[in-house]
Scaffold this motif. Structure first.
Motif, PDB file in Angstrom:
ATOM      1  N   LEU A 119     -47.220  25.284 -38.539  1.00  0.00           N
ATOM      2  CA  LEU A 119     -46.347  26.432 -38.746  1.00  0.00           C
ATOM      3  C   LEU A 119     -45.799  26.524 -40.167  1.00  0.00           C
ATOM      4  O   LEU A 119     -45.462  27.612 -40.629  1.00  0.00           O
ATOM      5  CB  LEU A 119     -45.176  26.375 -37.757  1.00  0.00           C
ATOM      6  CG  LEU A 119     -45.528  26.641 -36.294  1.00  0.00           C
ATOM      7  CD1 LEU A 119     -44.360  26.294 -35.392  1.00  0.00           C
ATOM      8  CD2 LEU A 119     -45.958  28.093 -36.098  1.00  0.00           C
ATOM      9  N   HIS A 120     -45.712  25.408 -40.851  1.00  0.00           N
ATOM     10  CA  HIS A 120     -45.140  25.384 -42.199  1.00  0.00           C
ATOM     11  C   HIS A 120     -46.059  24.600 -43.140  1.00  0.00           C
ATOM     12  O   HIS A 120     -45.690  23.533 -43.632  1.00  0.00           O
ATOM     13  CB  HIS A 120     -43.742  24.762 -42.175  1.00  0.00           C
ATOM     14  CG  HIS A 120     -42.812  25.395 -41.194  1.00  0.00           C
ATOM     15  ND1 HIS A 120     -42.195  26.605 -41.435  1.00  0.00           N
ATOM     16  CD2 HIS A 120     -42.417  25.007 -39.959  1.00  0.00           C
ATOM     17  CE1 HIS A 120     -41.443  26.926 -40.396  1.00  0.00           C
ATOM     18  NE2 HIS A 120     -41.570  25.981 -39.483  1.00  0.00           N
ATOM     19  N   PRO A 121     -47.259  25.105 -43.385  1.00  0.00           N
ATOM     20  CA  PRO A 121     -48.196  24.384 -44.256  1.00  0.00           C
ATOM     21  C   PRO A 121     -47.671  24.319 -45.683  1.00  0.00           C
ATOM     22  O   PRO A 121     -47.295  25.339 -46.252  1.00  0.00           O
ATOM     23  CB  PRO A 121     -49.472  25.234 -44.173  1.00  0.00           C
ATOM     24  CG  PRO A 121     -48.981  26.616 -43.846  1.00  0.00           C
ATOM     25  CD  PRO A 121     -47.792  26.422 -42.953  1.00  0.00           C
ATOM     26  N   PRO A 122     -47.610  23.139 -46.288  1.00  0.00           N
ATOM     27  CA  PRO A 122     -47.116  23.031 -47.666  1.00  0.00           C
ATOM     28  C   PRO A 122     -47.919  23.877 -48.653  1.00  0.00           C
ATOM     29  O   PRO A 122     -47.392  24.327 -49.663  1.00  0.00           O
ATOM     30  CB  PRO A 122     -47.259  21.536 -47.976  1.00  0.00           C
ATOM     31  CG  PRO A 122     -47.132  20.883 -46.642  1.00  0.00           C
ATOM     32  CD  PRO A 122     -47.842  21.814 -45.691  1.00  0.00           C
ATOM     33  N   VAL A 123     -49.193  24.092 -48.354  1.00  0.00           N
ATOM     34  CA  VAL A 123     -50.048  24.918 -49.215  1.00  0.00           C
ATOM     35  C   VAL A 123     -50.531  26.100 -48.382  1.00  0.00           C
ATOM     36  O   VAL A 123     -51.534  26.013 -47.688  1.00  0.00           O
ATOM     37  CB  VAL A 123     -51.246  24.112 -49.749  1.00  0.00           C
ATOM     38  CG1 VAL A 123     -52.031  24.950 -50.753  1.00  0.00           C
ATOM     39  CG2 VAL A 123     -50.781  22.818 -50.390  1.00  0.00           C
ATOM     40  N   PRO A 124     -49.821  27.225 -48.414  1.00  0.00           N
ATOM     41  CA  PRO A 124     -50.133  28.323 -47.501  1.00  0.00           C
ATOM     42  C   PRO A 124     -51.340  29.154 -47.884  1.00  0.00           C
ATOM     43  O   PRO A 124     -51.957  29.778 -47.030  1.00  0.00           O
ATOM     44  CB  PRO A 124     -48.866  29.176 -47.540  1.00  0.00           C
ATOM     45  CG  PRO A 124     -48.290  28.930 -48.895  1.00  0.00           C
ATOM     46  CD  PRO A 124     -48.601  27.493 -49.192  1.00  0.00           C
ATOM     47  N   LEU A 125     -51.681  29.210 -49.175  1.00  0.00           N
ATOM     48  CA  LEU A 125     -52.780  30.058 -49.637  1.00  0.00           C
ATOM     49  C   LEU A 125     -53.809  29.234 -50.384  1.00  0.00           C
ATOM     50  O   LEU A 125     -53.458  28.435 -51.261  1.00  0.00           O
ATOM     51  CB  LEU A 125     -52.268  31.167 -50.557  1.00  0.00           C
ATOM     52  CG  LEU A 125     -51.156  32.063 -50.023  1.00  0.00           C
ATOM     53  CD1 LEU A 125     -50.690  33.015 -51.110  1.00  0.00           C
ATOM     54  CD2 LEU A 125     -51.634  32.835 -48.809  1.00  0.00           C
ATOM     55  N   THR A 126     -55.067  29.425 -50.053  1.00  0.00           N
ATOM     56  CA  THR A 126     -56.157  28.725 -50.752  1.00  0.00           C
ATOM     57  C   THR A 126     -57.110  29.753 -51.334  1.00  0.00           C
ATOM     58  O   THR A 126     -57.832  30.427 -50.596  1.00  0.00           O
ATOM     59  CB  THR A 126     -56.916  27.798 -49.790  1.00  0.00           C
ATOM     60  OG1 THR A 126     -56.022  26.809 -49.275  1.00  0.00           O
ATOM     61  CG2 THR A 126     -58.067  27.114 -50.512  1.00  0.00           C
ATOM     62  N   PRO A 127     -57.118  29.913 -52.665  1.00  0.00           N
ATOM     63  CA  PRO A 127     -57.969  30.925 -53.300  1.00  0.00           C
ATOM     64  C   PRO A 127     -59.307  30.369 -53.767  1.00  0.00           C
ATOM     65  O   PRO A 127     -59.407  29.221 -54.176  1.00  0.00           O
ATOM     66  CB  PRO A 127     -57.126  31.356 -54.506  1.00  0.00           C
ATOM     67  CG  PRO A 127     -56.397  30.106 -54.887  1.00  0.00           C
ATOM     68  CD  PRO A 127     -56.188  29.310 -53.620  1.00  0.00           C
ATOM     69  N   ARG A 128     -60.319  31.207 -53.708  1.00  0.00           N
ATOM     70  CA  ARG A 128     -61.645  30.883 -54.223  1.00  0.00           C
ATOM     71  C   ARG A 128     -62.236  32.141 -54.865  1.00  0.00           C
ATOM     72  O   ARG A 128     -61.758  33.253 -54.618  1.00  0.00           O
ATOM     73  CB  ARG A 128     -62.560  30.414 -53.091  1.00  0.00           C
ATOM     74  CG  ARG A 128     -62.256  29.013 -52.596  1.00  0.00           C
ATOM     75  CD  ARG A 128     -62.646  27.979 -53.645  1.00  0.00           C
ATOM     76  NE  ARG A 128     -62.400  26.633 -53.167  1.00  0.00           N
ATOM     77  CZ  ARG A 128     -61.296  25.950 -53.416  1.00  0.00           C
ATOM     78  NH1 ARG A 128     -60.318  26.511 -54.095  1.00  0.00           N
ATOM     79  NH2 ARG A 128     -61.161  24.716 -52.979  1.00  0.00           N
ATOM     80  N   VAL A 129     -63.279  31.948 -55.656  1.00  0.00           N
ATOM     81  CA  VAL A 129     -63.970  33.082 -56.248  1.00  0.00           C
ATOM     82  C   VAL A 129     -65.444  32.984 -55.853  1.00  0.00           C
ATOM     83  O   VAL A 129     -66.017  31.890 -55.804  1.00  0.00           O
ATOM     84  CB  VAL A 129     -63.807  33.100 -57.782  1.00  0.00           C
ATOM     85  CG1 VAL A 129     -64.386  31.841 -58.419  1.00  0.00           C
ATOM     86  CG2 VAL A 129     -64.432  34.354 -58.387  1.00  0.00           C
ATOM     87  N   SER A 130     -66.042  34.117 -55.538  1.00  0.00           N
ATOM     88  CA  SER A 130     -67.434  34.124 -55.099  1.00  0.00           C
ATOM     89  C   SER A 130     -68.373  34.154 -56.303  1.00  0.00           C
ATOM     90  O   SER A 130     -68.290  35.060 -57.138  1.00  0.00           O
ATOM     91  CB  SER A 130     -67.696  35.334 -54.205  1.00  0.00           C
ATOM     92  OG  SER A 130     -69.035  35.361 -53.773  1.00  0.00           O
TER      93      SER A 130
END
Length: 505
Positions: free
Chosen positions: A365-376
């Motif tokens: 419910l409370h992930p320390p790293v909420p967003l994980t970005p990548r580029v295609s």
């Protein structure tokens, strides 16, 4: 989470505004996905820009709302794709791993701070560091060594501080205490030295230098045009000075610690430090990355854990029951009642399935790293048919996934540790797919320090819960997104020692 977590998702998936600057500087070619696009209202000329501007201070929450409203768990607004779909996460993190590297502008923005370390590298440099680190992480000797350090820090520094706060009945920021504790632990693990920023604060400059370098690097990553930063450097602006000074302190402090280390026995990072083929600068980068990985995520997770427990006395009581049961079953002739005056061992921690589940539920419910970005790197297509153009950004949102009924069922927003246990009345811990539970990432970049992180979190949680009642003194629950999703304003608490005569040894 982390002790040393690969966080290779550029785990500082920074305030989303960085992505938006890139998004709006590109031509908008909408993909053929009307159901997802219909969630965002578009305007002539400016498109969806007003929506982004209106929500720029709550990007994690807002993008979570968009994803939870999407029937597929994916929202596509070219050249940006957001997803909370486990199948899409598996595609990006594993099946098509090589097509989704880190975002180059982020890597560049963090280069002065993290250099070529594992958190800020891709391709062969990343693979070499990963292979080397894999030889050590996950082994019982390393877990035992880390637990010995954690227990020592608890007995010598954390408990005396909490006992002092109890006697004075002082209100204090538990998030700050946990952060300093984690820093002391990771520095002992990496360098073999007790830097003591908890209590004595004798290495305050070293500790603060990480904050300074991180803050400027985050701001730098929000600037789409690298020329803007070059201009700041040329003008010797305040942020450029701060970054330069913070990095100087980091490098000088680490060089001193490495000199002290040479006179001692080899540590678990000897594979890096003693490799004569690596330059001194690269070794320093490696060490900075390991320290930053162990410094932020564990205390962030524990902060949210104790905050959740403050409103769930039933969960606290179940943890107490489990601790008493484990103590009793491991009691020997010298400790017939299994008293709480001894540090927990690895086997005891392993038996604490309910505590493990409660921590895991916190991370869901409370992930320390909420967003994980990548580029295609090339054109692609997600499993649900969403097109991904070359150069598009794909971001999976762990915060949204933890609140998704599609992923976790109708009780997804409830804090319910039992969902992780076999049997209605409890039982052994049952892990979930890393593609639906992404706190430790997944695929080739799966967190190397996951087991070590759990050892540290469970040792701290069990020791504090057994020894103290923790009362959250002010309403909290909002977060601020930086390197990790910390609690805004900290976590003000009061503590009361449960057994003042006991002494952890």
């Amino acid at each position: 989470m982390e002790m040393i977590t690969s966080l290779s998702s550029l785990f500082f998936a920074l305030p989303f505004i960085a992505l938006l600057s890139i998004f709006f500087l590109r031509r908008n070619h909408p993909p053929s996905n009307p159901p997802a696009l219909s969630i965002l209202r578009g305007y002539p000329v400016v498109g969806n820009l007003p929506s982004f501007v209106r929500n720029h201070r709550r990007m994690v929450e807002w993008t979570s709302e968009l994803l939870l409203a999407s029937p597929t768990g994916t929202v596509s607004v070219a050249p940006l794709v957001l997803t909370a779909d486990p199948a899409a996460v598996e595609h990006v993190a594993k099946s098509s791993f090589h097509n989704y590297p880190k975002i180059p502008s982020f890597v560049s923005a963090f280069h002065d701070f993290l250099g070529t370390g594992i958190l800020n590298s891709d391709g062969e440099p990343w693979r070499v560091q990963r292979r080397t680190a894999e030889l050590e992480f996950g082994t019982r000797p390393l877990r035992s060594s880390v637990l010995e350090i954690v227990n020592s820090e608890i007995a010598c520094h954390l408990f005396p501080l909490l006992q002092f706060k109890d006697r004075k009945q002082e209100l204090f920021d538990f998030q700050n205490v946990l952060g300093r504790f984690a820093f002391d632990v990771i520095c002992r693990v990496v360098f073999g030295e007790d830097v003591r920023v908890l209590g004595e604060e004798k290495s305050e400059l070293f500790y603060r230098a990480f904050d300074g370098a991180a803050a400027v690097s985050i701001d730098r990553s929000k600037q789409h045009f690298s020329a803007l930063w070059k201009l700041k450097e040329w003008l010797d602006g305040a942020s450029a000075k701060q970054l330069r000074e913070s990095v100087r302190i980091l490098h000088e402090s680490i060089d001193r610690l490495l000199q002290l280390r040479k006179a001692k026995s080899n540590g678990f990072l000897s594979r890096f430090v003693d490799d004569e083929t690596l330059s001194a600068a690269h070794v320093r980068d490696v060490l900075i990355n390991f320290v930053i990985a162990g410094r932020d995520t564990v205390p962030t997770a524990l902060t949210w854990f104790f905050w959740v427990l403050s409103s769930r006395p039933d969960v606290v009581e179940k943890i107490h029951d489990e601790i008493r049961s484990v103590r009793s079953s491991n009691a020997n002739d010298d400790d017939e009642e299994g008293s709480g005056d001894k540090a927990f061992g690895l086997d005891e921690l392993r038996e604490m399935n309910y505590l493990h589940a409660a921590i895991t539920e916190t991370l869901r419910l409370h992930p320390p790293v909420p967003l994980t970005p990548r580029v295609s790197a090339v054109e692609d297509e997600l499993p649900d048919g969403t097109p991904v153009g070359k150069g598009w950004m794909v971001i999976y949102n762990a915060h949204a996934m933890g609140r998704s009924e599609r992923v976790w069922g109708p009780d997804c927003r409830e804090f319910r540790p039992e969902r992780w246990l076999d049997g209605a009345g409890g039982g052994r811990f049952r892990p979930a797919s890393p593609f639906k539970y992404t706190a430790f990432h997944a695929g080739p970049r799966m967190c190397l320090g996951k087991e070590v992180a759990y050892v540290q979190m469970k040792a701290v949680a069990a020791s504090v819960i057994e020894g103290f009642d923790v009362e959250v003194a002010e309403e909290r629950g909002r977060f601020v997104l930086g390197m990790t999703m910390k609690m805004e304003g900290g976590l003000p608490v009061r503590v009361r020692e449960r057994n003042p005569t006991a002494k952890i040894v």
